[in-house]
Design an enzyme around this catalytic site. Structure first.
Site, mmCIF file in Angstrom:
data_model
loop_
_atom_site.group_PDB
_atom_site.id
_atom_site.type_symbol
_atom_site.label_atom_id
_atom_site.label_comp_id
_atom_site.label_asym_id
_atom_site.label_seq_id
_atom_site.Cartn_x
_atom_site.Cartn_y
_atom_site.Cartn_z
ATOM 1 N N ARG A 119 -50.967 25.718 11.757
ATOM 2 C CA ARG A 119 -49.994 24.870 12.448
ATOM 3 C C ARG A 119 -48.848 24.524 11.508
ATOM 4 O O ARG A 119 -49.058 24.037 10.408
ATOM 5 C CB ARG A 119 -50.669 23.585 12.949
ATOM 6 N N SER A 120 -47.628 24.792 11.966
ATOM 7 C CA SER A 120 -46.446 24.355 11.206
ATOM 8 C C SER A 120 -45.849 23.153 11.914
ATOM 9 O O SER A 120 -46.002 22.023 11.469
ATOM 10 C CB SER A 120 -45.445 25.501 11.068
ATOM 11 N N TYR B 94 -42.108 31.327 23.987
ATOM 12 C CA TYR B 94 -42.466 30.517 25.152
ATOM 13 C C TYR B 94 -43.820 31.036 25.636
ATOM 14 O O TYR B 94 -43.961 31.608 26.710
ATOM 15 C CB TYR B 94 -41.404 30.621 26.249
HETATM 16 P P1 FDA Z 1 -46.907 25.826 15.952
HETATM 17 O O1 FDA Z 1 -47.241 25.187 14.677
HETATM 18 O O2 FDA Z 1 -47.611 25.336 17.179
HETATM 19 O O3 FDA Z 1 -47.071 27.391 15.806
HETATM 20 C C1 FDA Z 1 -46.812 28.292 16.865
HETATM 21 C C2 FDA Z 1 -47.632 29.561 16.622
HETATM 22 O O4 FDA Z 1 -47.314 30.107 15.348
HETATM 23 C C3 FDA Z 1 -49.134 29.316 16.599
HETATM 24 O O5 FDA Z 1 -49.793 30.469 17.093
HETATM 25 C C4 FDA Z 1 -49.431 29.148 15.127
HETATM 26 O O6 FDA Z 1 -50.765 29.423 14.793
HETATM 27 C C5 FDA Z 1 -48.468 30.116 14.487
HETATM 28 N N1 FDA Z 1 -48.025 29.691 13.174
HETATM 29 C C6 FDA Z 1 -47.474 28.512 12.856
HETATM 30 N N2 FDA Z 1 -47.133 28.492 11.567
HETATM 31 C C7 FDA Z 1 -47.478 29.682 11.045
HETATM 32 C C8 FDA Z 1 -47.387 30.240 9.742
HETATM 33 N N3 FDA Z 1 -46.855 29.560 8.749
HETATM 34 N N4 FDA Z 1 -47.863 31.491 9.522
HETATM 35 C C9 FDA Z 1 -48.418 32.180 10.566
HETATM 36 N N5 FDA Z 1 -48.523 31.696 11.825
HETATM 37 C C10 FDA Z 1 -48.052 30.452 12.063
HETATM 38 N N6 FDA Z 1 -37.745 28.160 20.752
HETATM 39 C C11 FDA Z 1 -36.509 28.693 20.526
HETATM 40 O O7 FDA Z 1 -36.398 29.880 20.234
HETATM 41 N N7 FDA Z 1 -35.398 27.905 20.595
HETATM 42 C C12 FDA Z 1 -35.461 26.575 20.863
HETATM 43 O O8 FDA Z 1 -34.438 25.907 20.913
HETATM 44 C C13 FDA Z 1 -36.758 26.012 21.106
HETATM 45 N N8 FDA Z 1 -36.896 24.686 21.409
HETATM 46 C C14 FDA Z 1 -38.145 24.166 21.641
HETATM 47 C C15 FDA Z 1 -38.272 22.810 21.972
HETATM 48 C C16 FDA Z 1 -39.529 22.280 22.237
HETATM 49 C C17 FDA Z 1 -39.650 20.833 22.587
HETATM 50 C C18 FDA Z 1 -40.669 23.114 22.187
HETATM 51 C C19 FDA Z 1 -42.029 22.571 22.504
HETATM 52 C C20 FDA Z 1 -40.547 24.447 21.837
HETATM 53 C C21 FDA Z 1 -39.287 24.987 21.579
HETATM 54 N N9 FDA Z 1 -39.137 26.325 21.259
HETATM 55 C C22 FDA Z 1 -37.879 26.842 21.036
HETATM 56 C C23 FDA Z 1 -40.314 27.202 21.150
HETATM 57 C C24 FDA Z 1 -40.741 27.307 19.690
HETATM 58 O O9 FDA Z 1 -39.876 28.198 19.015
HETATM 59 C C25 FDA Z 1 -42.177 27.867 19.595
HETATM 60 O O10 FDA Z 1 -43.061 27.024 20.270
HETATM 61 C C26 FDA Z 1 -42.604 28.037 18.138
HETATM 62 O O11 FDA Z 1 -43.694 28.908 18.068
HETATM 63 C C27 FDA Z 1 -42.943 26.717 17.526
HETATM 64 O O12 FDA Z 1 -43.221 26.825 16.168
HETATM 65 P P2 FDA Z 1 -44.036 25.625 15.472
HETATM 66 O O13 FDA Z 1 -44.264 25.991 14.063
HETATM 67 O O14 FDA Z 1 -43.385 24.335 15.785
HETATM 68 O O15 FDA Z 1 -45.358 25.651 16.332
#
Ligand code: FDA
Length: 536
Positions: free
Chosen positions: A103-104, A476
């Site tokens: 999770r990031s 998404y």
């Molecule tokens: P999270 O931590 O949940 O990780 C997402 C996935 O990546 C999971 O499968 C996780 O295991 C894996 N992962 C995380 N970190 C990793 C690492 N370091 N190494 C390997 N795998 C890893 N998209 C977009 O393109 N433009 C936008 O403007 C937005 N805006 C937006 C707003 C809101 C409110 C939400 C909920 C989502 C978006 N998104 C978006 C979508 C977003 O890009 C997408 O959900 C990403 O995967 C989120 O990354 P996180 O690290 O926050 O999520």
């Protein structure tokens, strides 16, 4: 003594051993393994018995849909402070068969970074919140940013060094760099500079053997795969990104039109101009049902046109008057600001908000509302009659509980070849669509109502969107379009259906890379790329 029977001490020892094996929790063995590698490590491990376990888990659950008592929880949360902690976590997880969810920022649409659809799965959350250093190097126009940093933290760090540099990634500040760039990452600069993953020049990854790799040591295949190909090839620790030039002043505008103000005709017309506008313009249109401003107790449909122009108002207004007069854009719809401030503008912050708001990791896009999103790509303009059907769908749900978000394509996106990186949605797309439902009600019945509505809207969109495959945006995440087994066991044939929606012809190369770097499929989830050995 009868030597045909084991002696009493041996029996006791066997009994103790058996008892130990049966009563020992997987996490105890895992912890012992971690301690073996680093004796101070337990301070960054949170078991369910720890009083901060729940608050830590919930602190970056960005979709309250997966924050219920029924949501499967990890065995423990591990918050590494240095890369060696991640190496140890991988070694010990492999040894004790505990699945890792990384999770990031926690924005995964289906909650896969901190949960699973499989209640019996033993997994831990590797939460990268402590790995979020950012180093901006203005002379080389590059930055190293660790995966646990948010987009807001990155944009703030860049703005602190320069008002004329930016990074072409997403528009919501708390999104994490780890997941976002792994899945593509688009925002207001996509028509000018492409997406986030197009602008990665190096990366630091820990692979399944616990080795720390950079671009040179991982090779071009793995480096290709991690830039938009999902996130189960290894754990990304940091990205080296290319910063892009932006003018010191940009212009952000919002124009809203209801059905009574010709919204249907304007949205319809928008489709014919939006991908051909100068690359300096980005448009997002939000369509939803709202209270009718001129008729009590009635609803209407509102189209909200949000645009960003890389330049001042003086240049924007005459250009829009010439190319898209139907919108009727006026100076009073627009505000000039720095590019970093435009992120706050589009995220709905008040105009006078300080830039430090970008650093706030606690803001929520949906409050307590649960959500589900789906995505599509539009290659031919939708006819007026198509929009009229969409309005009917939007009227079926309550005010602002469902909607569509259209994001303009064209420009640089059409110039980048589909196979350049795994993200394939390039030339030929006028715009991307996100169909979304929000709800605050608790319970399965309420959720099912909104989910069914969203699926109905998606079904309705079928004739108007891309086909063979029906394309979808990996970031998404949508488990409706297909998934692996509950524990993430992949099946190449099954994965091909959703894999080609996300990656088109790049799916097979992703499978080949996965087969080479993680043949036993250690890094997996419900939508991970399976290795070729999974062919059935
Ligand atoms: P999270 O931590 O949940 O990780 C997402 C996935 O990546 C999971 O499968 C996780 O295991 C894996 N992962 C995380 N970190 C990793 C690492 N370091 N190494 C390997 N795998 C890893 N998209 C977009 O393109 N433009 C936008 O403007 C937005 N805006 C937006 C707003 C809101 C409110 C939400 C909920 C989502 C978006 N998104 C978006 C979508 C977003 O890009 C997408 O959900 C990403 O995967 C989120 O990354 P996180 O690290 O926050 O999520």
């Amino acid at each position: 003594m009868d030597t045909a029977h084991p002696s009493f001490p041996i029996l006791v020892a066997l009994f103790v051993l058996l008892l130990g094996v049966t009563s020992s929790q997987p996490y105890e063995e895992f912890l012992q393994c971690l301690e073996f590698h680093d004796s101070n490590i337990t301070s960054i491990v949170y078991t369910r018995a720890n009083s901060s376990f729940s608050s830590l888990l919930e602190s970056s659950i960005r979709n309250p849909r997966f924050d219920t008592s029924a949501t499967p929880k990890p065995l423990l949360i591990f918050t590494p402070r240095q890369i060696s902690h991640i190496e140890s976590a991988i070694r010990c997880s492999r040894a004790h068969r505990i699945q890792i969810r990384v999770r990031s920022g926690g924005h995964d649409y289906e909650g896969l970074s901190y949960s699973t659809i499989s209640p019996s799965l033993t997994f831990l959350v590797l939460d990268l919140r402590n790995l979020r250093a950012i180093q901006v190097d203005v002379p080389s126009k590059t930055a190293w940013a660790q995966a646990g940093a948010t987009l807001g933290e990155l944009y703030y760090a860049i703005a602190a060094e320069s008002r004329t540099l930016a990074f072409p990634a997403g528009m919501w500040p708390t999104v994490g760099l780890g997941g976002h760039i792994s899945g593509g990452g688009y925002g207001s600069l996509l028509r000018k500079h492409g997406i986030a993953a197009d602008n990665v020049v190096d990366a630091q990854v820990v692979d399944v053997e616990g080795r720390i790799l950079d671009r040179a040591s991982m090779g071009e295949d793995l480096f290709w795969a991690i830039r938009g190909g999902g996130n189960t090839f290894g754990i990304v620790i940091a990205w080296k990104i290319k910063l892009v030039p932006v003018p010191a002043t940009v212009t952000a505008c919002t124009v809203t039109r209801t059905l009574e103000q010709n919204a249907t005709e304007i949205v319809h017309r928008w489709q014919y101009v939006v991908d051909k506008l100068p690359n300096d313009v980005f448009f997002m249109v939000v369509l939803n049902s709202v209270a009718n401003p001129v008729q009590a107790n009635a609803t209407t449909i509102q189209a909200s046109f949000n645009s960003l122009y890389l330049g001042g108002i003086e240049g924007l207004i005459p250009m829009m008057d010439a190319k898209f007069p139907d919108l009727g854009l006026r100076r009073e719809n627009c505000v000039e600001m720095s590019w970093a401030k435009s992120i706050l503008y589009f995220a709905g912050f008040p105009l006078n908000s300080p830039l430090e708001s970008l650093l706030d990791r606690t803001i929520s896009a949906t409050g307590s509302a649960k959500f589900k999103g789906k995505s599509d790509y539009v290659k031919e303009p939708i006819p007026i009659s198509g929009f009229e059907g969409i309005w009917e769908k939007l009227k079926e749900v309550g005010v602002q509980t469902g909607g569509l978000i259209l994001a303009s394509y064209g420009g640089k996106m059409s110039e980048i070849p589909e196979s350049s990186i795994p993200f394939p949605h390039r030339a030929g797309n006028i715009y991307q669509v996100e169909e979304v439902a929000f709800w605050v009600e608790d319970g399965v019945e309420a959720a099912d109502g909104y989910l069914n509505w969203l699926r109905g809207l998606y079904e309705y969109m079928t004739p108007y969107v891309s086909k063979n495959p029906r394309e979808a945006y990996a970031n998404y995440r949508d488990l409706d379009i297909g998934r692996n087994g509950g524990g993430g066991e992949g099946d190449y044939r099954r994965a091909r259906s959703w894999g080609s929606s996300y990656y088109k012809n790049n799916f097979d190369r992703l499978v080949r890379v996965k087969t080479a770097v993680d043949p036993a499929n250690f890094f997996r989830n419900e939508q991970s790329i399976p290795p070729l050995s999974s062919w059935r």
